[in-house]
Design an enzyme around this catalytic site. Structure first.
Site: not given
Lengths: 481, 475
Positions: A81, A156, A180
């Site tokens: 990420k 996210s 997330s």
């Protein structure tokens, strides 16, 4: 063969690499080829580090040829990420603010990834600064849900979930502040784990809400997930909130089954706000646990409904302070229009941050302001204690909690974009876990009428990831989804 | 109305840089004076994803400061973020302590003409320093991050100081105590001790405090005194002319001794303090407290009491000597070799203090030589002005003062018949002075004594000269 490689679990791929049936370079190539094929429609990556991936893969192969001992993750291709700092490689947090930011240091987990010989394929898309539940708040691009390209992958860590679901990475690392990792895992039909707060070092994870953030793995199987998490646990001297994990072996008891485990279904998690199909799917999973020998029953978390507002107060307050450093002075975006210091600050931040981030900064600044602190921030901290106490009470009689991950399956692209409050509602099931610092895993437990994956959440006591994995493994085998 | 009808109420906030080798939240060096931006890292530069790790020595030093100023030490305290934007503050928040400081409810005592006065210390907390802005002609303002994260303690006094003299005495005593504990260099000129003054005025007898102003940029104890004097007068003038004091921050300009408005309260920041989620609470165990307490040397007040009792020094002299640790250490080494402790102390305070120009430098005279010089004066072998000369010579070139006195014939002239003969000569040479003395103008004697001193090249015994003159004049 290349199709076979990308379909392999981390465990299988690891075995093939170890026995030299496959080389790390072949594995990397297979994934890079898949990325090339799928990226146009998925859009999971913000940066693809092809050259570096080849380089690492070659190094691993060279060591392997010399029969040097290698960790199980050596040569496994993965995505990271984009809020996890990678030395020499852009780390943007999907924000214009950090569009050209290249950290001169690795996050602690990246150091571990490198030491393990993991082949990094690239950096994954996300909601800007991890704020959002759809990955639509990325400054750079939309990511599409591999299960249905007209839908969001969740967020996210949307890029992290989509990449794994689309076979663009063998696994990925995401971060979870209020769901997330777990919600995108549910939307994309993969396995995502938010470990106990303090399990994984936060050093080098660009902070959103420091008291809630945790890094965790997204994988296609439960066993892979346990394997990855096990390899990134660390009590890091650079993160004083990291702790020594008392039960760090998640694989030893993985196949023990659920016989005798006590699994609670808090009734608040099955309220009318949750889609009936999802409630049904999770209850069906509960029945399956019961059939396998677990004791399943109803419990109650009376303060659960207050966790969501408390979460938005606390996380926004911390974020407003954490994101203050992005001021255009030392690194990152700087407004061209800055005739004075005050305008430099205002214009840099107005232009560099997206709407959702600004919304949270404003909210967080407000709740910490003189005269409002007690009514909001302090109150939210009190709620936090109450939520923790509720969980403790349930866990005094139960080993695990089973719940939905999200009230709905994946949204259509654009569906929640104009309605932040509705988007926040979607975090209902996941935020209480962060508030209490507990570990929780999200895994598929069925499909809705449109064929979209439904996720269930298994919550454990602090540092009992081993039990969570044990139950998840049993279910995965039993349900074969 | 006049200024005499007003009194001032002062509280001091003192920032002190701690003498740790590394910064408060990272491993960077704290050394003063390095090239800009050579002592910083991702942590103290506030780069994304970095985290602070508290340097334990900072806590230990702060607890020592608390123990040395009679504070209560918090069993548990926490660190908070003070949020504001400024280019010298990389994270845009300063890690400080808000409602649970490490130390609280302390005091120290100052020596005043009216006796000892106790000044309360509200709190001592730890925090990180900000960087420095350097204004370069043609380049604009540059940021130097070397100072970012240098550990500080902030010591907040109660508003119990009522004059510039008291403020100076408080700072001197605080400085002395901190120097003794060895936790800081406490150099105001290098910025390792900085002082902000909160001052308000009110009519004597009133209970309610007036509106206060805060003065910053005070880089010496003398300037603190000057700033207080100016600000007191300014506030009284404002009130006397029917105006109101505005709560504001003022800057002291040392060049012209005035204070200027920097910003008023309306423009003040809302710092939005909240507990720093990156840092765990600080716990001070009883064992740690005890071990830190045992590490604190005898403090100035304790030494002062010894000097007064054992050596018969005045409170003033004892206070002056003990307020510099190096001075007190030197005094102790010297006095043990000397038969005249008071003379030794006075010499040290007059000549020692003057020649070292108040700095902490060591005195370049062997304690034995200094003691011997004091003994020569005590035994009246030399007079006091000769003794001062001797000390000056020793300061430049250390040597045995007895040998020096013999070699240079510096011993004072005490021979009665010799002095009497000299007195007669002087009276004969200055008949007018002699005459006015005889007519009752005793001041005239001084000029005759001065002439005698000249004749003896400063070596005459002052008392014996007087005796000889008086006798001769009566004849």
């Amino acid at each position: 063969m290349k199709q076979d490689i990308i379909k392999m679990s981390v465990k299988t791929l690891s075995r093939c690499l170890e026995t030299k049936e496959l080389s790390a370079l072949e594995a990397a190539d297979a994934y890079l080829e898949q990325i090339e094929k799928k990226e146009a429609e998925i859009g999971a990556f913000l940066t693809i580090t092809k050259e570096a991936a080849w380089e690492t893969a070659k190094q691993v192969d060279a060591k392997r040829m010399k029969n040097e001992p290698l960790p199980p993750l050596a040569g496994i291709p993965a995505g990271i990420k984009d809020n996890i700092c990678t030395k020499g490689i852009p780390t943007t947090c999907a924000s214009r603010m950090l569009e050209h930011f290249i950290p001169p240091y690795d996050a602690a987990v990246m150091e571990q990834m490198k030491a393990s010989g993991v082949v990094m394929l690239g950096k994954l898309n996300m909601d800007e600064f991890a704020m959002g539940s759809t990955t639509e708040h990325s400054y750079f691009k939309e990511t599409h849900n591999p299960r249905d390209l007209s839908r969001v992958p969740g967020g996210s860590s949307g890029g992290a979930a989509a990449a794994v679901a689309a076979y663009e990475a063998a696994f990925s690392l995401g971060s979870d502040t209020g769901g997330s990792i777990r919600q995108p895992a549910a939307f994309c039909g993969v396995v995502g784990m938010k470990p106990t707060y303090g399990t994984v070092s936060r050093y080098g994870l660009v902070a959103f809400a420091s008291s809630l953030d945790q890094i965790g793995p997204l994988t296609r199987t439960v066993e892979d997930n346990a394997l990855i998490l096990q390899s990134i646990i660390s009590q890091d001297q650079r993160d004083t909130t990291s702790l020594a994990h008392p039960n760090p072996d998640f694989l030893a008891g993985l196949e023990k089954g659920v016989q005798g485990l006590r699994i609670a279904l808090p009734k608040e998690y099955f309220a009318p706000g949750i889609d009936p199909e999802i409630r049904q799917a999770v209850k069906k999973a509960a029945a399956s646990f019961e059939k396998m020998g677990a004791k399943v029953g109803e419990a109650s978390l009376p303060t659960l409904e207050y966790a969501l507002p408390a979460y938005y107060v606390i996380s926004s307050a911390e974020a407003s302070s954490n994101l203050s450093r992005f001021d255009g002075v030392r690194y990152g975006y700087r407004s061209e229009n800055a005739p004075s210091l005050e305008e430099l600050y205002k214009n840099t931040r107005s232009e560099g941050f997206g709407e959702e981030v600004k919304r949270r900064i404003l909210l967080g600044t407000f709740v910490l302001s003189a005269g409002y602190y007690d009514a909001y921030y302090k109150k939210a901290q009190q709620v936090r204690s109450l939520v923790c106490r509720d969980f403790e009470q349930v866990f005094s009689q139960w080993d695990l909690i089973l719940s939905p991950v999200a009230p709905t399956t994946a949204y259509r692209l654009g569906e929640k974009r104009e309605n932040p409050l509705e988007m926040y509602q979607g975090d209902l099931c996941t935020v209480p876990v962060n508030i209490a610092g507990l570990p929780a895993l999200s895994m598929p437990c069925g499909f809705d009428r449109e064929g979209l994956p439904i996720g269930m959440q298994i919550i454990g006591k602090h540092f009992r990831e081993d039990l969570i994995y044990q139950a998840a493994q049993a279910f995965e085998k039993e349900a074969a989804i | 109305m006049s200024i005499q009808e007003y009194e001032m109420i002062i509280g001091l906030e003192v920032h002190v840089e701690l003498k740790t080798k590394t910064k408060i939240f990272c491993g960077c060096s704290t050394e003063f004076g390095a090239e800009p931006n050579t002592q910083c890292c991702p942590v103290c530069m506030g780069m994304p994803g970095t985290l602070p790790v508290l340097n334990e020595q900072v806590v230990h030093f702060a607890v020592k400061a608390g123990l040395a100023t009679n504070c209560e030490i918090a069993y548990i305290s926490k660190q908070d973020r003070k949020n504001y934007f400024y280019p010298d503050l990389p994270k845009a928040y300063q890690i400080s302590q808000y409602d649970l400081p490490l130390c609280h409810h302390g005091w120290l005592e100052i020596e005043q003409d009216q006796g000892v006065k106790r000044i309360g210390i509200t709190r001592i907390h730890i925090e990180e320093d900000a960087g420095k802005l350097v204004h370069v002609e043609g380049k604009g303002t540059l940021v130097d991050c070397n100072r970012c994260g240098v550990p500080l303690i902030e010591i907040v006094s109660e508003p119990e100081i009522t004059s510039g003299e008291e403020a100076k005495a408080y700072l001197q005593k605080l400085r002395a105590i901190l120097l003794y504990t060895g936790i800081s260099d406490v150099r105001m000129n290098e910025g390792s001790m900085r002082c902000d003054v909160n001052l308000s005025v009110r009519k004597k007898g009133e209970k309610k405090l007036g509106t206060r102003t805060e003065m910053k940029n005070l880089n010496s104890i003398q300037n603190v005194g000057k700033a207080i004097e100016f600000e007191f007068n300014r506030q009284v003038q404002v009130l006397e002319s029917g105006g109101q004091i505005i709560q504001e921050t003022r800057r002291f300009d040392a060049a012209n001794g005035k204070t200027f408005s920097m910003r008023s309260k309306e423009n003040a920041n809302d710092y939005r303090y909240f507990p720093d989620p990156d840092l765990a609470p600080i716990k001070i165990s009883k064992a740690l407290r005890t071990s830190l307490a045992s590490d604190i040397p005898q403090l100035p007040d304790a030494r002062k009491a010894v000097y007064m009792e054992q050596y018969g020094l005045s409170a003033y002299a004892a206070e002056q000597i003990t307020c510099q640790r190096s001075m007190a250490d030197y005094f102790e080494q010297t006095v043990s070799l000397c038969h005249y402790p008071k003379i030794c102390a006075n010499l040290l305070l007059s000549e020692g203090l003057r020649l070292s120009s108040g700095e902490e430098d060591s005195i370049p005279i062997q304690p034995g030589h200094f003691a011997a010089a004091a003994d020569l004066l005590g035994e009246e072998i030399i007079n006091s002005s000769t003794c001062r000369k001797v000390i000056q010579i020793l300061w430049k070139e250390d040597q045995d003062p007895k040998a020096l006195v013999e070699r240079e014939h510096l011993a004072q002239i005490q021979d009665k018949s010799l002095l009497e003969a000299m007195a007669k000569e002087v009276i004969a040479a200055y008949p007018q002075a002699a005459e006015s003395y005889r007519q009752g103008k005793t001041a005239a004697l001084q000029s005759l004594i001065g002439q005698m001193m000249k004749q003896t090249q400063g070596k005459g015994h002052p008392e014996k000269i007087r005796e000889a003159l008086e006798q001769a004049l009566q004849q």
